[in-house]
Design an enzyme around this catalytic site. Sequence first.
Site, short mmCIF file in Angstrom:
data_model
loop_
_atom_site.label_atom_id
_atom_site.label_comp_id
_atom_site.label_asym_id
_atom_site.label_seq_id
_atom_site.Cartn_x
_atom_site.Cartn_y
_atom_site.Cartn_z
CE LYS A 32 -18.50 -49.44 20.74
NZ LYS A 32 -18.23 -48.25 19.91
CB SER A 78 -27.73 -43.80 17.95
OG SER A 78 -26.52 -43.06 18.30
CD GLU A 122 -10.81 -38.21 25.52
OE1 GLU A 122 -11.81 -38.57 25.99
OE2 GLU A 122 -10.02 -37.22 25.79
N GLY A 151 -14.31 -33.37 22.56
CA GLY A 151 -14.97 -34.12 23.45
C GLY A 151 -13.89 -34.90 24.36
CG ASP A 170 -14.98 -38.05 27.53
OD1 ASP A 170 -14.99 -37.79 26.35
OD2 ASP A 170 -15.34 -39.09 28.17
CB SER A 198 -12.01 -48.13 16.02
OG SER A 198 -12.60 -46.91 15.68
C1 LIG Z 1 -17.37 -47.30 19.98
C2 LIG Z 1 -16.37 -46.87 19.26
C3 LIG Z 1 -15.17 -46.26 19.52
C4 LIG Z 1 -15.00 -45.79 20.88
O1 LIG Z 1 -14.69 -47.10 21.53
P1 LIG Z 1 -14.68 -47.01 23.20
O2 LIG Z 1 -14.55 -48.31 23.81
O3 LIG Z 1 -15.95 -46.36 23.86
O4 LIG Z 1 -13.86 -46.15 23.77
C5 LIG Z 1 -14.22 -45.96 18.50
N1 LIG Z 1 -14.51 -46.34 17.16
C6 LIG Z 1 -15.50 -46.52 16.89
C7 LIG Z 1 -15.59 -46.91 15.33
C8 LIG Z 1 -16.56 -47.12 17.64
O5 LIG Z 1 -17.87 -47.75 17.25
#
Ligand SMILES: *Cc1c(COP(=O)(O)O)cnc(C)c1O
Length: 318
Positions: free
Chosen positions: A54, A79, A205, A209, A211, A303
Amino acid sequence: MIDAPTFADVRAAADRIRGHAHRTPVLTSRRVDDEVGAQLFFKCENLQRMGAFKFRGAFNALSRFEEEQRRNGVVAYSSGNHAQAIALAGRILGIPATIVMPHDAPASKIAATEGYGATVVRYDRYTEDREAIGAALAAERGLTLIPPYDHPDVIAGQGTATLELLEDVGELDALYLPLGGGGLSSGAALAARALSPSCQVFGVEPEAGDDVRQSIRSGRIVHIPAPSTIADGAQTQHPGEITFPILQRELTDVLTATDDELVDAMRVFAATLKIVVEPTGCLGFAAARRAAPAGKRVGVLISGGNVDLDRFAALIAG
Ligand SMILES: *Cc1c(COP(=O)(O)O)cnc(C)c1O
């Protein structure tokens, strides 16, 4: 009508974040390849600054602020990882950041966000609406609101993780991505379509959840109740106005993973790759383990790695 981001925007984002975001490593493991029956390339965004991809989208979005926006500051509601990403990017760029967080957010997350120099505004998640609070702060104080996924600069920034992966390992046959509101997967799909056109792109997903899967099946954005899952970074209730058309057009399919599969993936990451991955960060691998095409070259995006050690220990012991 907001212009949808393109691959050119992902490239421009890569130039902006260079020297600020880490170019994270790509790990491989023969042991995991043997188990899965494919050649896996793990893009390790758990090793990104502040612990998740992010930071890419947040830094790209804040870098594009005009002078007056910089002076007045940014507001975000989250959060989780988006809050820390906006706080850190704001500190680096000298842009004051205000983060709207629930009263019951984990103390460690509030501390981390304040530690990056942001002002935390608390709200009661049962009686107050964070979007309304964010919008009110934006209006009263002239702050610019940056949402966690439904913003072209955020999407373009998130796409740089896949751009780097494809630059580093070459074309792939399939790519598996954790999927919440779709910022990460939309950006990734733009990069994959440009640099590896025949690559199949899968968003994954939490089973509780789904969606985006429901939305794609019904051809319109579906809202679901707040899902109960350990994948707290993917507890989104609907895809975005900007992300949904990209996901609809570019994803090969949407898959899901159960909480048990996420815990099992956390164990493999710790035991075999020697890395700490948060539950949401395991979504891509959880699905790739079951579904990766035999003998093919497969990308797996990890991620994030932000999980309290006590929680990590409890999950992998359980
Ligand atoms: C935000 C996040 C996601 C999901 O990302 P999106 O852009 O909302 O699809 C996946 N893994 C982690 C660790 C995140 O912080």
